[in-house]
Design a protein around this motif. Sequence first.
Motif, PDB file in Angstrom:
ATOM      1  N   ASP A  11      47.035  79.446   3.022  1.00  0.00           N
ATOM      2  CA  ASP A  11      46.479  80.559   3.794  1.00  0.00           C
ATOM      3  C   ASP A  11      45.428  81.333   3.019  1.00  0.00           C
ATOM      4  N   THR A  12      45.387  81.155   1.678  1.00  0.00           N
ATOM      5  CA  THR A  12      44.383  81.880   0.889  1.00  0.00           C
ATOM      6  C   THR A  12      43.000  81.251   0.994  1.00  0.00           C
ATOM      7  N   VAL A  13      42.921  79.989   1.411  1.00  0.00           N
ATOM      8  CA  VAL A  13      41.621  79.307   1.433  1.00  0.00           C
ATOM      9  C   VAL A  13      41.268  78.689   2.782  1.00  0.00           C
ATOM     10  N   MET A  14      42.176  78.731   3.744  1.00  0.00           N
ATOM     11  CA  MET A  14      41.866  78.108   5.035  1.00  0.00           C
ATOM     12  C   MET A  14      40.753  78.878   5.747  1.00  0.00           C
ATOM     13  N   SER A  31      52.590  76.128   2.596  1.00  0.00           N
ATOM     14  CA  SER A  31      52.489  75.085   1.577  1.00  0.00           C
ATOM     15  C   SER A  31      51.585  75.544   0.441  1.00  0.00           C
ATOM     16  N   THR A  32      51.907  75.120  -0.768  1.00  0.00           N
ATOM     17  CA  THR A  32      51.001  75.370  -1.881  1.00  0.00           C
ATOM     18  C   THR A  32      49.821  74.402  -1.778  1.00  0.00           C
ATOM     19  N   LEU A  33      48.751  74.716  -2.487  1.00  0.00           N
ATOM     20  CA  LEU A  33      47.601  73.807  -2.494  1.00  0.00           C
ATOM     21  C   LEU A  33      47.982  72.460  -3.100  1.00  0.00           C
ATOM     22  N   GLU A  34      48.889  72.471  -4.063  1.00  0.00           N
ATOM     23  CA  GLU A  34      49.345  71.222  -4.670  1.00  0.00           C
ATOM     24  C   GLU A  34      50.036  70.347  -3.624  1.00  0.00           C
TER      25      GLU A  34
END
Length: 421
Positions: free
Chosen positions: A276-279, A350-353
């Motif tokens: 959600d931080t980069v979408m 979900s995490t980016l990983e």
Amino acid sequence: MALIEVQNITKIFGKTPDKELAKVKNGMGKDQLLAETDHTLGLHDVSLSIEKGEIFVIMGLSGSGKSTLIRHFNRLIDPTDGHILVDGEDVMALSDKELEDFRRHRMSMVFQRFGLMPHRTVLQNVAYGLEVQGIAKADRETTAREWIETVGLGGFEHQYPSQLSGGMQQRVGLARALATDADILLMDEAFSALDPLIRSQMQDQLVELQEKLHKTIVFITHDLDEALRIGDKIAILKDGVLSQVGTPPEILLEPADDYVRAFVRDVNRARVLTVDTVMQPPAVRITHDNMEKALADMRRHDEDFGYVVEDKEFRGIVTQEGLAEEVAKPGDSPSLYAFADDSNAVELESTLEEALPTTLEADYPVPVVCEDGRLMGVLSPEEMGSVLTPPEEQTDADAEGAEEKAEKAETAKPHALKEAS
């Protein structure tokens, strides 16, 4: 209004702190104050707000003032200057009797070295705060047993602290703090004495408990990974001065100064940041079931991919090429909802990983969905890469590309949220 308001707290340790306060207010630093007056500056003009129901982490290296600050909340330490308000009430103005009641009912504390009474059983330790409150023995033991069960120590009620592992002892300390049903939980380096695996388990349990209890937790640590893992907000202290307050993504992506930047430099961002931080918003959101209209919409917006939504629920992805082939076939076109491909999606938390394999394998920005299936945004490798690379590692070419991208985004801003309906 915040539940806890820290207003311009300054703490000077020494024989005549009030006398030396003016020097600090006039700009004298920690080293100079110690050299000239033999007084130690513990905190300098610290202000912050803690919201009800959040885990607020205060972190810094040894000597940063973090433990000094948390001890002001329940007045184990009184400030040289400043105020602390809890639910609008000035803690500094409480009488001895009011302060005693405040400590018994409003705040509980979990200590680094467990703070258990060795001559009392687990049950007696957990029930101690209720005993101090004057709760009848049967009632306090019933409550204590419930919390012992909650923290996973059922069956150990009659054991003594010396018979328990360090992790189990800390669970007793946590159960004791929770048993009093205080609004605010103060945790001073509560997990730092534990082995790494046990520490990780305790962090997970705290987060799980918080999802059910919604306490206001002030957590002290020197470990940034721990802060990022459990904190809703993080305050970073250096030499008694507040460097930055922010959410984990803000601390990682927008460090306020070189000190914070050095702190976050080696953090594995992919394991901390969630999608959600980069979408970003989807370029074309299709909210109907008409294949021909969807194709026309995508051609008009010159987009190869469309994201099909029915009553806000994500149904799948369609491509302009696939729609064109299907529409060209003889007979009636099938349902767009049935035709859309919903095989690739990542969850909002979900995490980016966790999201990286799906994102790299897809030929399009991957849809991001929440628990109830709503389309929240899309995730592309380019956006992910921009936050996984620390600023100091970006080349000049990266910077120029970012500027060009920003200019294009500014030009296209009116069209950023196209919706076909």
